[in-house]
Design a protein around this motif. Structure first.
Motif, short mmCIF file in Angstrom:
data_model
loop_
_atom_site.label_atom_id
_atom_site.label_comp_id
_atom_site.label_asym_id
_atom_site.label_seq_id
_atom_site.Cartn_x
_atom_site.Cartn_y
_atom_site.Cartn_z
N SER A 62 0.82 -1.21 0.00
CA SER A 62 0.00 0.00 0.00
C SER A 62 0.86 1.26 0.00
O SER A 62 0.49 2.26 -0.59
CB SER A 62 -0.98 0.00 1.18
OG SER A 62 -0.28 0.13 2.39
N ALA A 66 1.99 1.71 -3.59
CA ALA A 66 0.88 2.23 -4.40
C ALA A 66 0.65 3.71 -4.11
O ALA A 66 0.40 4.51 -5.02
CB ALA A 66 -0.39 1.43 -4.12
N THR A 116 1.14 6.72 -6.84
CA THR A 116 0.05 7.68 -7.06
C THR A 116 0.53 9.11 -6.84
O THR A 116 0.22 10.01 -7.62
CB THR A 116 -1.14 7.37 -6.12
OG1 THR A 116 -1.56 6.03 -6.35
CG2 THR A 116 -2.29 8.33 -6.36
#
Length: 179
Positions: free
Chosen positions: A10, A13, A17
């Motif tokens: 996470s 990610a 982003t």
């Protein structure tokens, strides 16, 4: 799967982003800064002396030389240093009675313009005791194919209409022929 693997995935990610978002914001910022010149810029007109070369990728363009690109050294107001090649320069322009902007001063750092003045940012191309030559980044103007030669023939009668943003960046709005 362990909690550490999920947390690491996470974070990765989230980092990806954030990087994509940052790149998108930079691109949007570049586009907005170009359009902001038109929104916030002040109108000026300057005389030109064009030359007609050709760009294989973009087509015809006119290389524009401006009267305001050749400064008298007496306009240099930065007493701390002399004008040197590659140095940023801020040229203060004031519109004359003929509607054409003329240089009234040049500084190494951005001055506060007075009423009726515009500050155009450039870079010193070269200088000597008799003149300081400045490039403003608006020396190339792309024209429809086949029209560059006719503009070259009108070189001594052209006026460039441009907008100058409060931060000194300029963009060409168009060319006009003076009578």
């Amino acid at each position: 799967m362990s909690d550490k693997a999920v947390a690491g995935g996470s974070r990765r990610a989230l980092l990806t982003t954030a990087i994509v978002l940052l790149q998108t914001l930079v691109l949007i910022g570049i586009a907005v800064s170009f359009y902001a010149i038109g929104w916030f810029g002040k109108d000026i007109r300057v005389r030109t002396v064009p030359v007609d070369p050709r760009d294989l990728l973009y087509g015809d363009y006119v290389t524009l030389g401006y009267e305001i690109s050749r400064l008298n050294p007496s306009l240099w107001k930065d007493t701390a240093r002399k004008p040197e090649r590659g140095q940023p320069v801020y040229v203060v322009l004031k519109t004359g009675t003929d509607g054409i902007a003329q240089p009234v001063a040049a500084y190494g750092s951005k001055p506060a313009p007075q009423e009726g003045e515009v500050v155009l940012k450039g870079r010193i191309d070269y200088s000597w005791s008799e003149e300081v030559f400045v490039k403003y980044g608006v020396e190339k103007y792309y024209v429809p194919e086949g029209t560059g030669k006719s503009l070259e023939d009108k070189a001594s009668r052209l006026i460039v209409h441009m907008k100058v943003a409060p931060w000194g960046q300029a963009k060409i709005e168009g060319l006009e022929e003076r009578s």
